[in-house]
Design a protein around this motif. Structure first.
Motif, PDB file in Angstrom:
ATOM      1  N   ALA A   6       0.493  14.863  -0.196  1.00  0.00           N
ATOM      2  CA  ALA A   6      -0.411  14.144   0.709  1.00  0.00           C
ATOM      3  C   ALA A   6      -0.268  12.634   0.520  1.00  0.00           C
ATOM      4  CB  ALA A   6      -1.850  14.585   0.484  1.00  0.00           C
ATOM      5  N   LEU A   7      -0.136  12.203  -0.717  1.00  0.00           N
ATOM      6  CA  LEU A   7       0.046  10.768  -0.970  1.00  0.00           C
ATOM      7  C   LEU A   7       1.394  10.268  -0.457  1.00  0.00           C
ATOM      8  CD1 LEU A   7      -1.566  10.443  -4.494  1.00  0.00           C
ATOM      9  CD2 LEU A   7      -2.396   9.448  -2.358  1.00  0.00           C
ATOM     10  N   LEU A   8       2.424  11.098  -0.554  1.00  0.00           N
ATOM     11  CA  LEU A   8       3.722  10.697   0.004  1.00  0.00           C
ATOM     12  C   LEU A   8       3.653  10.613   1.530  1.00  0.00           C
ATOM     13  CD1 LEU A   8       6.288  12.650  -2.205  1.00  0.00           C
ATOM     14  CD2 LEU A   8       5.729  10.216  -2.258  1.00  0.00           C
ATOM     15  N   ILE A   9       2.923  11.519   2.156  1.00  0.00           N
ATOM     16  CA  ILE A   9       2.738  11.448   3.614  1.00  0.00           C
ATOM     17  C   ILE A   9       1.968  10.184   3.981  1.00  0.00           C
ATOM     18  CG2 ILE A   9       1.556  12.543   5.563  1.00  0.00           C
ATOM     19  CD1 ILE A   9       2.339  15.258   4.271  1.00  0.00           C
ATOM     20  N   LEU A  10       0.937   9.865   3.191  1.00  0.00           N
ATOM     21  CA  LEU A  10       0.191   8.628   3.416  1.00  0.00           C
ATOM     22  C   LEU A  10       1.116   7.415   3.292  1.00  0.00           C
ATOM     23  CD1 LEU A  10      -2.432   7.022   3.830  1.00  0.00           C
ATOM     24  CD2 LEU A  10      -2.768   7.157   1.332  1.00  0.00           C
ATOM     25  N   ALA A  11       1.971   7.421   2.285  1.00  0.00           N
ATOM     26  CA  ALA A  11       2.918   6.311   2.110  1.00  0.00           C
ATOM     27  C   ALA A  11       3.857   6.202   3.313  1.00  0.00           C
ATOM     28  CB  ALA A  11       3.713   6.494   0.827  1.00  0.00           C
TER      29      ALA A  11
ATOM     30  N   LEU B  69       3.203   7.188   6.377  1.00  0.00           N
ATOM     31  CA  LEU B  69       2.418   6.688   7.511  1.00  0.00           C
ATOM     32  C   LEU B  69       2.163   5.179   7.390  1.00  0.00           C
ATOM     33  CD1 LEU B  69      -0.139   9.614   7.961  1.00  0.00           C
ATOM     34  CD2 LEU B  69       1.819   9.041   9.433  1.00  0.00           C
ATOM     35  N   LEU B  70       1.879   4.746   6.161  1.00  0.00           N
ATOM     36  CA  LEU B  70       1.653   3.308   5.955  1.00  0.00           C
ATOM     37  C   LEU B  70       2.924   2.509   6.244  1.00  0.00           C
ATOM     38  CD1 LEU B  70      -0.520   3.396   2.702  1.00  0.00           C
ATOM     39  CD2 LEU B  70      -1.267   2.737   5.011  1.00  0.00           C
ATOM     40  N   THR B  71       4.060   3.060   5.869  1.00  0.00           N
ATOM     41  CA  THR B  71       5.336   2.388   6.121  1.00  0.00           C
ATOM     42  C   THR B  71       5.655   2.390   7.624  1.00  0.00           C
ATOM     43  OG1 THR B  71       6.166   2.996   3.951  1.00  0.00           O
ATOM     44  CG2 THR B  71       7.803   2.424   5.617  1.00  0.00           C
ATOM     45  N   ALA B  72       5.449   3.525   8.266  1.00  0.00           N
ATOM     46  CA  ALA B  72       5.742   3.623   9.694  1.00  0.00           C
ATOM     47  C   ALA B  72       4.788   2.766  10.522  1.00  0.00           C
ATOM     48  CB  ALA B  72       5.650   5.065  10.157  1.00  0.00           C
ATOM     49  N   GLY B  73       3.533   2.663  10.069  1.00  0.00           N
ATOM     50  CA  GLY B  73       2.544   1.861  10.796  1.00  0.00           C
ATOM     51  C   GLY B  73       2.631   0.374  10.473  1.00  0.00           C
ATOM     52  N   GLY B  74       3.362   0.052   9.426  1.00  0.00           N
ATOM     53  CA  GLY B  74       3.512  -1.364   9.063  1.00  0.00           C
ATOM     54  C   GLY B  74       2.265  -1.964   8.466  1.00  0.00           C
ATOM     55  N   ALA B  75       1.402  -1.177   7.832  1.00  0.00           N
ATOM     56  CA  ALA B  75       0.179  -1.703   7.230  1.00  0.00           C
ATOM     57  C   ALA B  75       0.539  -2.705   6.125  1.00  0.00           C
ATOM     58  CB  ALA B  75      -0.657  -0.561   6.661  1.00  0.00           C
ATOM     59  N   ALA B  76      -0.161  -3.788   6.118  1.00  0.00           N
ATOM     60  CA  ALA B  76       0.143  -4.827   5.129  1.00  0.00           C
ATOM     61  C   ALA B  76      -0.873  -4.857   4.027  1.00  0.00           C
ATOM     62  CB  ALA B  76       0.209  -6.178   5.801  1.00  0.00           C
TER      63      ALA B  76
ATOM     64  N   PRO C 208       0.819  -1.222   0.000  1.00  0.00           N
ATOM     65  CA  PRO C 208       0.000   0.000   0.000  1.00  0.00           C
ATOM     66  C   PRO C 208       0.857   1.278   0.000  1.00  0.00           C
ATOM     67  CG  PRO C 208      -0.837  -1.531   1.634  1.00  0.00           C
ATOM     68  CD  PRO C 208       0.461  -2.091   1.126  1.00  0.00           C
ATOM     69  N   ALA C 209       1.971   1.241   0.726  1.00  0.00           N
ATOM     70  CA  ALA C 209       2.859   2.408   0.752  1.00  0.00           C
ATOM     71  C   ALA C 209       3.484   2.634  -0.616  1.00  0.00           C
ATOM     72  CB  ALA C 209       3.945   2.228   1.804  1.00  0.00           C
ATOM     73  N   THR C 210       3.850   1.560  -1.293  1.00  0.00           N
ATOM     74  CA  THR C 210       4.428   1.675  -2.629  1.00  0.00           C
ATOM     75  C   THR C 210       3.417   2.249  -3.614  1.00  0.00           C
ATOM     76  OG1 THR C 210       5.880  -0.201  -2.184  1.00  0.00           O
ATOM     77  CG2 THR C 210       5.545   0.389  -4.490  1.00  0.00           C
ATOM     78  N   VAL C 211       2.169   1.802  -3.524  1.00  0.00           N
ATOM     79  CA  VAL C 211       1.123   2.302  -4.426  1.00  0.00           C
ATOM     80  C   VAL C 211       0.857   3.782  -4.156  1.00  0.00           C
ATOM     81  CG1 VAL C 211      -1.326   2.114  -5.024  1.00  0.00           C
ATOM     82  CG2 VAL C 211       0.056   0.047  -4.781  1.00  0.00           C
ATOM     83  N   ALA C 212       0.657   4.128  -2.889  1.00  0.00           N
ATOM     84  CA  ALA C 212       0.389   5.539  -2.549  1.00  0.00           C
ATOM     85  C   ALA C 212       1.584   6.413  -2.924  1.00  0.00           C
ATOM     86  CB  ALA C 212       0.081   5.672  -1.052  1.00  0.00           C
ATOM     87  N   GLY C 213       2.789   5.954  -2.601  1.00  0.00           N
ATOM     88  CA  GLY C 213       3.986   6.725  -2.946  1.00  0.00           C
ATOM     89  C   GLY C 213       4.184   6.848  -4.441  1.00  0.00           C
TER      90      GLY C 213
END
Length: 148
Positions: free
Chosen positions: A134-139, A141-148, A52-57
Motif C-alpha cells: 500500500a505504501l509503494l502504491i502511495l509512492a 501515486l505521489l510520483t505520478a501526481g507530482g506532489a511536492a 513524499p514519494a521517497t518517504v512513503a516508498g
C-alpha cells in the motif's frame, strides 16, 4: 511395536500436512515479495521521485524487508532435536519404531505448536506485505501526481 490409534495417526498426518501447506504459502509469498522488491528498486532507480514519494516508498520497502525476515524465520530449520529428523538421527531403527508408537501424541502436540508458530509468522508477513505494498502504491501515486 504396538498398534497405533488411527485417530492419532490421522491427527499426525493432518498436522504435517498443515506444516507443508504453510511452508508452500511461505515460499510463494517470499518469491512474490522478492519480485516486488526487485521491481520497486528498478522503478525507483529510473524515475525521479518527490520527497513524499521517497518517504512513503522507503517505509514500504522497509516493511517488505521485514516481511522477508518473518518469512525466513518461519521456514528456519528447527534442529533442536525435539521432533523429527534430528531426534531420529540419534536412534536405531528399533528405537524409532518404539518412539513413534509411544510418543505419537507428544509429537502431534509439538508439531502443532510448530505449525502455529509458522502460521503466525506467515500471517504477520502477509500483514507487512499488504502494508508495504500500500505504501509503494502511495509512492507511485505521489510520483505520478507530482506532489511536492
Amino acid at each position: 511395536m504396538s498398534v497405533t490409534d488411527p485417530s492419532l495417526s490421522a491427527a499426525h498426518a493432518e498436522v504435517k500436512a498443515e506444516i507443508t501447506r504453510t511452508d508452500t504459502k511461505t515460499a510463494l509469498l517470499l518469491a512474490f515479495v522478492g519480485a516486488v522488491l526487485a521491481g520497486a528498486f528498478t522503478v525507483a532507480r529510473d524515475v525521479p521521485l518527490t520527497v513524499p514519494a521517497t518517504v512513503a516508498g522507503g517505509f514500504g520497502l522497509a516493511l517488505l524487508v521485514g516481511a522477508v525476515g518473518m518469512l525466513l524465520w518461519s521456514v528456519r530449520p528447527n534442529l533442536s532435536g525435539r521432533h523429527g529428523f534430528p531426534l531420529w538421527a540419534t536412534l536405531t531403527a528399533e528405537e524409532i519404531g518404539a518412539a513413534v508408537a509411544r510418543d505419537l501424541a507428544a509429537d502431534i502436540a509439538g508439531l502443532s505448536r510448530l505449525a502455529v508458530g509458522k502460521f503466525t509468522c506467515l500471517r504477520r508477513a502477509v500483514d507487512l506485505t499488504l502494508t508495504g505494498g500500500a505504501l509503494l502504491i502511495l509512492a507511485a501515486l505521489l510520483t505520478a501526481g507530482g506532489a511536492a
